[in-house]
Structures are given as C-alpha cells and as structure tokens.
Design an enzyme around this catalytic site. Sequence first.
Site, mmCIF file in Angstrom:
data_model
loop_
_atom_site.group_PDB
_atom_site.id
_atom_site.type_symbol
_atom_site.label_atom_id
_atom_site.label_comp_id
_atom_site.label_asym_id
_atom_site.label_seq_id
_atom_site.Cartn_x
_atom_site.Cartn_y
_atom_site.Cartn_z
ATOM 1 N N ASP A 9 -5.047 -6.009 0.878
ATOM 2 C CA ASP A 9 -6.202 -5.737 1.729
ATOM 3 C C ASP A 9 -7.404 -5.284 0.902
ATOM 4 O O ASP A 9 -8.547 -5.654 1.195
ATOM 5 C CB ASP A 9 -5.870 -4.665 2.771
ATOM 6 C CG ASP A 9 -4.747 -5.080 3.705
ATOM 7 O OD1 ASP A 9 -4.548 -6.296 3.913
ATOM 8 O OD2 ASP A 9 -4.057 -4.182 4.225
ATOM 9 N N ASP A 31 2.064 -1.655 4.786
ATOM 10 C CA ASP A 31 0.833 -0.915 4.498
ATOM 11 C C ASP A 31 1.215 0.498 4.100
ATOM 12 O O ASP A 31 2.180 1.049 4.626
ATOM 13 C CB ASP A 31 -0.083 -0.891 5.722
ATOM 14 C CG ASP A 31 -0.668 -2.256 6.066
ATOM 15 O OD1 ASP A 31 -0.943 -3.030 5.129
ATOM 16 O OD2 ASP A 31 -0.851 -2.541 7.254
#
Length: 192
Positions: free
Chosen positions: A150, A128
């Site tokens: 995401d 991330d």
Amino acid sequence: MRQKKILVLSVPAIIVLGIDQLTKWIIRTTPELQSKTLIDGWLEFYYTQNPGMAMGIDWLPTPVISGVAILATMGILIYLIRSLDKASIGYLAFMGLIIGGALGNISDRIFMGYVYGNGGVLEGHVIDFIYFSLRINDWTVFPYIFNVADIAISVSIISLLVFNKRLLQHDGVVESEESNNATEVADSPSQA
C-alpha cells in the site's frame, strides 16, 4: 533502450513484492509483533486481515475484488508494455512500484485463503499491519491499517500526480523538444 526500460519497470516491482511478502510473513509468524507499539502515540504494528478493498471498503465479495484487482493489474501491464518505447524512465520506475504493490496484495488474495484455511484461490485476505495511531482528542488522524504494498502504491500515485509534467513526458516528446531547441540555436544569428 527497451531492455533498460523493462529493467526500470521490473526491478522496483520485484523489490516491492519481495519486501511486502517478507514483512507480511514476519508479522504473520511472529505473534509478539502482531500488536506492538513502535513509537508511543504515533506508530504501531496492528495485525489484521482485510477481505475488502483499500481502506477497509467491503462492498463486494472477496473473490470479486480479487478478480477485479487481477484484471486491473493485467490491464496496466498490457498498457505499459504497449507504451514502453514512449514512456519515460521516471514514469516506468513509479509504475514498477505500483505493479509490485498490486502483485503483493494479489498474492495475499490468491494464497492466504489456503494458509488460514478460510477459502481457496481468490478468497484470501490481504495482510495489513502498519498503523499510525496519532490521535487528536478522540479523533484518529489516519485510522487505516496498511502494508508495504500500500505504501509503494500510494507514494507512486502521489508522486505521479505531483511531478506529472516531468514524469509523464514521453521520450519522443523530450527528444523533439531537444531537437527544436537545437534548431532554434542553429537558426539564431551569431554574435561576433
């Protein structure tokens, strides 16, 4: 028509998977991007590895989470293939984005354990790096760090919820409504 629907499902999935893996590779291999302010007070790159689920939820061991993600993705794919003939084009496009995002994060779980030497198959952590850093007083508005996969999943789910009446209409339903409208027009008295 079936081939067109397969393309509508697979092309977004492939694009999201490609962009997701490319951006993760760039962040992972470029140390100066791993902590970089893009828009002061709003947007940063902040590299992290997430061993848990979405939003940092870490209730189960990484291999269990990985297995559940793989099974869920396989279940969604099987459902989509079985309902392909009835699914609308818009629905399939958004589901393609979801599948691409899921495959992007699953790829991390399968391979990143090897890349970083912290485990094997299913023990990798999801990369991330996108962080909205907006703060109001001492409160961070959106404290989660995420990635392209995401974004694709979130945008798709929100779109499916907001536009569900349009996107979730099955082709058969649309066709029967159109034929009913045509029948009503034909049955109505003509005006002379």
